[in-house]
Design an enzyme around this catalytic site. Structure first.
Site, PDB file in Angstrom:
ATOM      1  NE  ARG A 118      32.402  11.097 -26.218  1.00 13.15           N
ATOM      2  CZ  ARG A 118      33.583  11.134 -25.608  1.00 13.15           C
ATOM      3  NH1 ARG A 118      33.652  11.051 -24.294  1.00 13.15           N
ATOM      4  NH2 ARG A 118      34.694  11.254 -26.300  1.00 13.15           N
TER       5      ARG A 118
ATOM      6  CB  THR B 267      28.832   7.505 -18.258  1.00 12.70           C
ATOM      7  OG1 THR B 267      29.289   6.769 -19.405  1.00 12.70           O
ATOM      8  CG2 THR B 267      27.891   6.626 -17.448  1.00 12.70           C
TER       9      THR B 267
ATOM     10  CG  ASP C 132      32.460  12.991 -38.917  1.00 12.06           C
ATOM     11  OD1 ASP C 132      33.053  12.039 -39.471  1.00 12.06           O
ATOM     12  OD2 ASP C 132      31.863  12.876 -37.834  1.00 12.06           O
TER      13      ASP C 132
ATOM     14  CG  ASP D  42      30.095  11.706 -41.635  1.00 13.92           C
ATOM     15  OD1 ASP D  42      29.919  10.471 -41.529  1.00 13.92           O
ATOM     16  OD2 ASP D  42      29.484  12.534 -40.938  1.00 13.92           O
TER      17      ASP D  42
END
Length: 210
Positions: A105, A109, A201, A204
């Site tokens: 990402r 933006t 996550d 992870d």
């Protein structure tokens, strides 16, 4: 919820998802559970595959039998967490080819940027199953589908373990032609875009990183 969204209620899947959520589940156990849930989900994800009839000679007689008759399959995990779902799927559909797509990402933006994409050369002629354990905001999933469509791929399914309503809404809005399969639909996203209650996550927990 869209008619193109499928949430699995099989007891074995639900049991294993509960174990995945547990913060005390070890990396080894988490990896094994993701593999097992992916295998179980593969049965339903492939339920609509077309069949054709052929003649098979058994030790007794000739049998009119059914085999897969439609497009060949390809699995495309979204790096890196999607890698954890590949082996489970391949146990059931070992003939599938495997591609990979990597996204990050943009910090300014906040739009998904493709940094890696390696697909089978005949991917446009295959039914592609995108794999990612978590469907949170839906931004990366939607972008992954768009990137594949730009490469001429028209038959796409998206498979995840845990989904948030926001992610499902985004993906089905952007790509109403793409079926979404998930093992659990959770409550919401929190302020940090983590799925609640979720399982943390997934990347992870799969790879033992922080």
């Amino acid at each position: 919820m869209s008619d193109n969204v499928f949430i699995f209620d099989h007891p074995l899947i639900q049991h294993k998802i509960s174990l995945l959520r547990d913060k005390l589940t070890t990396t080894k156990e988490f990896r094994e559970l993701v593999n097992e849930v992916s295998l179980l989900m593969a049965y339903e994800v492939t339920r609509s595959l077309p069949l054709k009839e052929i003649d098979i000679e058994t030790p007794i007689a000739v049998a009119r039998s059914k085999v897969l008759g439609g497009k060949k399959l390809a699995l495309v995990p979204i790096l890196r967490a999607g890698l954890g779902m590949v082996d489970g799927m391949l146990q059931l559909i070992p003939m599938a080819k495997v591609g990979h797509i990597g996204l990050y990402r943009d910090p300014e933006t906040r739009e998904p940027i493709e940094y890696y994409c390696k697909l089978p050369t005949d991917c446009a002629d295959r039914e592609v199953i995108i794999l990612d354990p978590m469907l949170a905001t839906g931004g990366s999933a939607s972008a992954a589908v768009s990137f594949l469509k730009q490469r001429g791929i028209t038959s796409i399914k998206f498979v995840c373990l845990i989904a948030a309503p926001e992610g499902v809404k985004r993906l089905t809005h952007d790509h109403p032609d793409v079926p979404v399969f998930c093992a659990a639909l959770d409550e919401k996203l929190n302020d940090h875009a983590y799925i609640v209650p979720g399982l943390g996550d997934a990347g992870d927990r799969l790879f033992g990183t922080k």
